[in-house]
Design a protein around this motif. Structure first.
Motif, PDB file in Angstrom:
ATOM      1  N   SER A  21       7.048   2.285   3.945  1.00  0.00           N
ATOM      2  CA  SER A  21       6.950   0.871   3.597  1.00  0.00           C
ATOM      3  C   SER A  21       8.038   0.100   4.330  1.00  0.00           C
ATOM      4  CB  SER A  21       7.126   0.672   2.088  1.00  0.00           C
ATOM      5  OG  SER A  21       6.156   1.369   1.352  1.00  0.00           O
ATOM      6  N   CYS A  22       7.758  -1.159   4.600  1.00  0.00           N
ATOM      7  CA  CYS A  22       8.734  -2.034   5.243  1.00  0.00           C
ATOM      8  C   CYS A  22       8.614  -3.407   4.608  1.00  0.00           C
ATOM      9  CB  CYS A  22       8.494  -2.104   6.739  1.00  0.00           C
ATOM     10  SG  CYS A  22       9.519  -3.304   7.615  1.00  0.00           S
ATOM     11  N   VAL A  23       9.653  -3.818   3.908  1.00  0.00           N
ATOM     12  CA  VAL A  23       9.668  -5.119   3.251  1.00  0.00           C
ATOM     13  C   VAL A  23      10.381  -6.118   4.161  1.00  0.00           C
ATOM     14  CG1 VAL A  23      10.420  -6.416   1.238  1.00  0.00           C
ATOM     15  CG2 VAL A  23       9.679  -4.041   0.984  1.00  0.00           C
ATOM     16  N   GLY A  52      -1.934  -7.150  13.507  1.00  0.00           N
ATOM     17  CA  GLY A  52      -1.827  -8.581  13.721  1.00  0.00           C
ATOM     18  C   GLY A  52      -1.548  -9.349  12.440  1.00  0.00           C
ATOM     19  N   VAL A  53      -1.337 -10.638  12.589  1.00  0.00           N
ATOM     20  CA  VAL A  53      -0.910 -11.465  11.455  1.00  0.00           C
ATOM     21  C   VAL A  53      -1.955 -11.509  10.343  1.00  0.00           C
ATOM     22  CG1 VAL A  53       0.646 -12.860  12.839  1.00  0.00           C
ATOM     23  CG2 VAL A  53      -1.732 -13.567  12.578  1.00  0.00           C
ATOM     24  N   TYR A  54      -3.235 -11.398  10.713  1.00  0.00           N
ATOM     25  CA  TYR A  54      -4.298 -11.440   9.704  1.00  0.00           C
ATOM     26  C   TYR A  54      -4.748 -10.052   9.268  1.00  0.00           C
ATOM     27  CZ  TYR A  54      -4.465 -16.290  11.182  1.00  0.00           C
ATOM     28  OH  TYR A  54      -4.126 -17.574  11.497  1.00  0.00           O
ATOM     29  N   GLY A  55      -4.145  -9.033   9.832  1.00  0.00           N
ATOM     30  CA  GLY A  55      -4.509  -7.675   9.463  1.00  0.00           C
ATOM     31  C   GLY A  55      -5.826  -7.206  10.038  1.00  0.00           C
ATOM     32  N   ILE A  70      -2.095   1.833   9.491  1.00  0.00           N
ATOM     33  CA  ILE A  70      -1.169   0.727   9.233  1.00  0.00           C
ATOM     34  C   ILE A  70      -1.902  -0.336   8.425  1.00  0.00           C
ATOM     35  CG2 ILE A  70      -1.739  -0.442  11.413  1.00  0.00           C
ATOM     36  CD1 ILE A  70       1.192  -1.348  11.563  1.00  0.00           C
ATOM     37  N   SER A  71      -1.185  -0.949   7.509  1.00  0.00           N
ATOM     38  CA  SER A  71      -1.766  -2.019   6.708  1.00  0.00           C
ATOM     39  C   SER A  71      -0.653  -2.978   6.303  1.00  0.00           C
ATOM     40  CB  SER A  71      -2.461  -1.452   5.463  1.00  0.00           C
ATOM     41  OG  SER A  71      -1.543  -0.750   4.646  1.00  0.00           O
ATOM     42  N   ARG A  72      -1.063  -4.146   5.793  1.00  0.00           N
ATOM     43  CA  ARG A  72      -0.065  -5.124   5.359  1.00  0.00           C
ATOM     44  C   ARG A  72      -0.526  -5.806   4.087  1.00  0.00           C
ATOM     45  NH1 ARG A  72       0.984  -8.897  10.135  1.00  0.00           N
ATOM     46  NH2 ARG A  72       2.163 -10.102   8.591  1.00  0.00           N
ATOM     47  N   ASP A  73       0.442  -6.184   3.275  1.00  0.00           N
ATOM     48  CA  ASP A  73       0.183  -6.853   2.000  1.00  0.00           C
ATOM     49  C   ASP A  73       1.031  -8.116   1.982  1.00  0.00           C
ATOM     50  OD1 ASP A  73       0.032  -7.732  -0.621  1.00  0.00           O
ATOM     51  OD2 ASP A  73       0.131  -5.732  -1.473  1.00  0.00           O
ATOM     52  N   SER A  74       0.398  -9.250   2.179  1.00  0.00           N
ATOM     53  CA  SER A  74       1.143 -10.511   2.253  1.00  0.00           C
ATOM     54  C   SER A  74       1.745 -10.888   0.906  1.00  0.00           C
ATOM     55  CB  SER A  74       0.226 -11.622   2.762  1.00  0.00           C
ATOM     56  OG  SER A  74      -0.154 -11.379   4.098  1.00  0.00           O
ATOM     57  N   THR A  78       5.023  -6.888   2.775  1.00  0.00           N
ATOM     58  CA  THR A  78       5.238  -5.482   3.106  1.00  0.00           C
ATOM     59  C   THR A  78       4.186  -4.985   4.086  1.00  0.00           C
ATOM     60  OG1 THR A  78       6.211  -5.090   0.918  1.00  0.00           O
ATOM     61  CG2 THR A  78       5.455  -3.155   2.152  1.00  0.00           C
ATOM     62  N   VAL A  79       4.645  -4.177   5.029  1.00  0.00           N
ATOM     63  CA  VAL A  79       3.749  -3.455   5.918  1.00  0.00           C
ATOM     64  C   VAL A  79       3.908  -1.969   5.635  1.00  0.00           C
ATOM     65  CG1 VAL A  79       5.434  -3.402   7.811  1.00  0.00           C
ATOM     66  CG2 VAL A  79       2.994  -3.136   8.302  1.00  0.00           C
ATOM     67  N   TYR A  80       2.797  -1.256   5.682  1.00  0.00           N
ATOM     68  CA  TYR A  80       2.788   0.163   5.351  1.00  0.00           C
ATOM     69  C   TYR A  80       2.343   0.986   6.556  1.00  0.00           C
ATOM     70  CZ  TYR A  80       2.664  -1.747   0.600  1.00  0.00           C
ATOM     71  OH  TYR A  80       2.936  -2.444  -0.550  1.00  0.00           O
ATOM     72  N   LEU A  81       2.761   2.235   6.549  1.00  0.00           N
ATOM     73  CA  LEU A  81       2.248   3.207   7.504  1.00  0.00           C
ATOM     74  C   LEU A  81       1.914   4.470   6.727  1.00  0.00           C
ATOM     75  CD1 LEU A  81       1.640   3.734  10.520  1.00  0.00           C
ATOM     76  CD2 LEU A  81       3.862   4.906  10.613  1.00  0.00           C
ATOM     77  N   ARG A  82       0.641   4.691   6.538  1.00  0.00           N
ATOM     78  CA  ARG A  82       0.189   5.899   5.881  1.00  0.00           C
ATOM     79  C   ARG A  82       0.039   6.976   6.943  1.00  0.00           C
ATOM     80  NH1 ARG A  82       0.117   8.608   1.041  1.00  0.00           N
ATOM     81  NH2 ARG A  82      -1.549  10.167   1.077  1.00  0.00           N
TER      82      ARG A  82
END
Length: 122
Positions: A21-23, A52-55, A70-74, A78-82
Motif C-alpha cells: 500500500s502507498c498512502v 493513470g489518474v482515473y485508474g 495495481i489499483s487505486r482508491d481515491s 492509496t495505491v495498491y500493488l497486489r
C-alpha cells in the motif's frame, strides 16, 4: 509538499502473495498518475507497474504481467500493488511514486516514498 508512505512489505515464501500500500498526502491524490518501482541490491531501479489518474490506463513490466495488479482508491488516497505467485527474483525494495502523467520511466516521477522491503525465499 507531497508525501508517500509505503507499507505491506515482508518475508514470504516463493509462490506466496503480498499486498503493498502507498498512502499519498499533501495534494489531491486524484491528480497524479501513480507508479511502483523496485530496486534489488546491485541493480538499477526498474519499473513494475503504473496506473493513470482515473485508474483506467494501466501498464505492467513484462516480468510481472499476470502476477501483479495495481489499483487505486481515491477515497483512501492509496495505491495498491497486489503481488501473487512471488518469485525469489521479485525480492527488492519497492517504491511508489507520483507523476503528472502515466509513465514507465522513473525520471518522470516527482515524488517518491521511502520504500518497503520485499523478500521472497525459495
Amino acid at each position: 509538499q507531497v508525501q508517500l508512505v509505503e507499507s505491506g512489505g515482508g518475508l514470504v515464501q516463493a509462490g506466496g502473495s503480498l499486498r503493498l500500500s502507498c498512502v499519498v498526502s499533501g495534494r489531491t491524490f486524484s491528480s497524479y498518475a501513480m507508479g511502483w518501482f523496485r530496486q534489488a541490491p546491485g541493480k538499477v531501479r526498474e519499473f513494475v507497474a503504473a496506473i493513470g489518474v482515473y485508474g483506467i490506463r494501466i501498464n505492467y513490466a513484462e516480468s510481472v504481467q499476470g502476477r501483479f495488479a495495481i489499483s487505486r482508491d481515491s477515497a483512501r488516497n492509496t495505491v495498491y500493488l497486489r503481488m501473487n505467485d512471488l518469485k525469489p527474483e521479485d525480492s527488492a525494495v519497492y517504491y511508489c511514486a507520483a507523476s503528472d502523467y502515466l509513465s514507465e520511466e522513473d525520471k518522470s516521477y516527482d515524488y517518491w516514498g521511502q520504500g518497503t522491503q520485499v523478500t521472497v525465499s525459495s
